[in-house]
Write a protein that holds these residues in place. Structure first.
Motif, mmCIF file in Angstrom:
data_model
loop_
_atom_site.group_PDB
_atom_site.id
_atom_site.type_symbol
_atom_site.label_atom_id
_atom_site.label_comp_id
_atom_site.label_asym_id
_atom_site.label_seq_id
_atom_site.Cartn_x
_atom_site.Cartn_y
_atom_site.Cartn_z
ATOM 1 N N GLU A 11 0.020 -50.859 -11.277
ATOM 2 C CA GLU A 11 1.201 -51.464 -11.903
ATOM 3 C C GLU A 11 2.471 -50.829 -11.345
ATOM 4 O OE1 GLU A 11 3.097 -52.264 -16.373
ATOM 5 O OE2 GLU A 11 1.117 -51.345 -16.135
ATOM 6 N N ARG A 12 3.397 -51.661 -10.875
ATOM 7 C CA ARG A 12 4.659 -51.186 -10.330
ATOM 8 C C ARG A 12 5.512 -50.563 -11.428
ATOM 9 N NH1 ARG A 12 9.998 -52.338 -9.129
ATOM 10 N NH2 ARG A 12 10.621 -52.088 -6.926
ATOM 11 N N VAL A 13 6.036 -49.369 -11.150
ATOM 12 C CA VAL A 13 6.886 -48.669 -12.120
ATOM 13 C C VAL A 13 8.356 -48.855 -11.780
ATOM 14 C CG1 VAL A 13 7.418 -46.443 -13.195
ATOM 15 C CG2 VAL A 13 5.063 -46.986 -12.530
ATOM 16 N N LEU A 14 8.746 -48.506 -10.551
ATOM 17 C CA LEU A 14 10.115 -48.666 -10.071
ATOM 18 C C LEU A 14 10.136 -48.410 -8.573
ATOM 19 C CD1 LEU A 14 12.323 -45.575 -11.088
ATOM 20 C CD2 LEU A 14 9.890 -45.502 -10.602
ATOM 21 N N GLY A 15 11.240 -48.804 -7.933
ATOM 22 C CA GLY A 15 11.373 -48.567 -6.507
ATOM 23 C C GLY A 15 11.654 -47.104 -6.210
ATOM 24 N N VAL A 16 11.201 -46.630 -5.060
ATOM 25 C CA VAL A 16 11.443 -45.226 -4.719
ATOM 26 C C VAL A 16 12.936 -44.953 -4.554
ATOM 27 C CG1 VAL A 16 9.180 -44.859 -3.682
ATOM 28 C CG2 VAL A 16 11.058 -45.676 -2.263
ATOM 29 N N ASP A 17 13.737 -45.969 -4.259
ATOM 30 C CA ASP A 17 15.184 -45.782 -4.145
ATOM 31 C C ASP A 17 15.818 -45.432 -5.485
ATOM 32 O OD1 ASP A 17 15.041 -46.313 -1.452
ATOM 33 O OD2 ASP A 17 15.648 -48.415 -1.637
ATOM 34 N N ASP A 18 15.104 -45.690 -6.582
ATOM 35 C CA ASP A 18 15.619 -45.349 -7.907
ATOM 36 C C ASP A 18 15.313 -43.902 -8.297
ATOM 37 O OD1 ASP A 18 16.737 -47.852 -8.458
ATOM 38 O OD2 ASP A 18 14.816 -48.646 -9.134
ATOM 39 N N VAL A 19 14.541 -43.199 -7.468
ATOM 40 C CA VAL A 19 14.262 -41.778 -7.711
ATOM 41 C C VAL A 19 15.427 -40.969 -7.152
ATOM 42 C CG1 VAL A 19 12.683 -39.872 -7.261
ATOM 43 C CG2 VAL A 19 11.779 -42.184 -7.580
ATOM 44 N N ILE B 147 8.328 -44.550 -18.786
ATOM 45 C CA ILE B 147 8.179 -43.688 -17.612
ATOM 46 C C ILE B 147 9.253 -44.029 -16.584
ATOM 47 C CG2 ILE B 147 6.673 -43.147 -15.660
ATOM 48 C CD1 ILE B 147 4.285 -43.562 -17.574
ATOM 49 N N ALA B 148 9.471 -45.323 -16.345
ATOM 50 C CA ALA B 148 10.486 -45.752 -15.378
ATOM 51 C C ALA B 148 11.871 -45.283 -15.791
ATOM 52 C CB ALA B 148 10.455 -47.275 -15.242
ATOM 53 N N ALA B 149 12.200 -45.389 -17.074
ATOM 54 C CA ALA B 149 13.516 -44.971 -17.560
ATOM 55 C C ALA B 149 13.712 -43.471 -17.390
ATOM 56 C CB ALA B 149 13.678 -45.378 -19.026
ATOM 57 N N ALA B 150 12.664 -42.698 -17.673
ATOM 58 C CA ALA B 150 12.765 -41.247 -17.544
ATOM 59 C C ALA B 150 12.978 -40.842 -16.081
ATOM 60 C CB ALA B 150 11.505 -40.596 -18.094
ATOM 61 N N ILE B 151 12.289 -41.501 -15.165
ATOM 62 C CA ILE B 151 12.449 -41.179 -13.744
ATOM 63 C C ILE B 151 13.860 -41.520 -13.284
ATOM 64 C CG2 ILE B 151 11.681 -41.749 -11.411
ATOM 65 C CD1 ILE B 151 8.884 -42.257 -12.598
ATOM 66 N N ARG B 152 14.366 -42.667 -13.684
ATOM 67 C CA ARG B 152 15.722 -43.073 -13.276
ATOM 68 C C ARG B 152 16.777 -42.084 -13.760
ATOM 69 N NH1 ARG B 152 13.936 -48.392 -14.751
ATOM 70 N NH2 ARG B 152 13.705 -49.723 -12.896
ATOM 71 N N ASP B 153 16.592 -41.550 -14.958
ATOM 72 C CA ASP B 153 17.606 -40.690 -15.573
ATOM 73 C C ASP B 153 17.497 -39.234 -15.138
ATOM 74 O OD1 ASP B 153 18.559 -42.870 -16.913
ATOM 75 O OD2 ASP B 153 17.537 -42.418 -18.803
#
Length: 224
Positions: free
Chosen positions: A109-117, A145-151
């Protein structure tokens, strides 16, 4: 102050000084790498790795999360029983967390793009995979999980940007106390070449690869 309850998770970072003293494992044990460090204390890489393995060996009733890109983790995983989960940047079958088509993927399952890390470097992206897989194992949903990585912007002393002045970015990576960590930091800013300030106490480790990385990635070096 907050009080932990039976419904809370405690996240601990355990050093090789602490691991010989533990008598129980963890519900989830996460490894980023198992190489060589503190040979001034342990004498050999094998002795150091034996200490690092103690947490996994005591966590047979839980889940052990290992880095498929790391030779030390692969060696440990080959002799573990129980629930072992893998993550890795280089793809391959059987990975719970990986990078596919420029995105962080958990169990397909896709979480987010690596550019958002926001964290620089491949090794930091690997750490993101480890944390994401651990969170998924304990039941955190993918949007959280995606929100935590972005922030998340990192922690002090680990590739921490401390200032930008006149087009120069100043980065504090004083937690990089072994050659492998310093090499990863130098590679994190590729293709840009850096001015490196380095020094500290030796641990009986080899510095050949670090010297090669400095010659390749640094345009100037200040040794202290």
């Amino acid at each position: 102050s907050a009080t932990l309850t039976h419904d809370d998770w405690a996240v601990l970072e355990l050093s090789e000084l602490q691991l010989p003293t533990i008598s129980r494992g963890a519900e989830v044990a996460v490894y980023t790498n198992i190489g060589a460090d503190h040979l001034d204390r342990h004498g050999t890489a094998e002795a150091y790795r034996a200490v690092k393995a103690r947490l996994a060996e005591l966590s047979s009733d839980g889940t052990v999360i290992l880095n498929a890109d790391d030779a030390g983790c692969r060696e440990l995983g080959a002799r573990l029983d129980g629930d072992v989960r893998w993550y890795g940047l280089d793809g391959g079958a059987g990975l719970g967390a990986s990078v596919v088509d420029g995105a962080v993927v958990l169990d397909g399952e896709r979480v987010l793009g690596v550019d958002d890390v926001r964290l620089p470097g491949r090794h930091m992206l690997g750490n993101v995979l480890a944390a994401a897989l651990a969170a998924r194992v304990i039941g955190v949903d993918v949007p959280a999980i995606a929100a935590a990585i972005r922030d998340f912007r990192g922690v002090a002393h680990r590739l921490e940007t401390v200032a930008e002045r006149a087009g120069v970015r100043y980065v504090n990576d004083s937690m990089a106390t072994i050659p492998d960590a310093a090499i990863a930091a130098l590679e994190a800013f590729e293709p840009r070449r850096v001015v490196l300030i380095a020094g500290g106490q030796g641990k009986g480790l080899a510095y050949d690869a670090f010297a090669e990385a400095v010659a390749d990635r640094a345009r100037a070096v200040v040794l202290i």
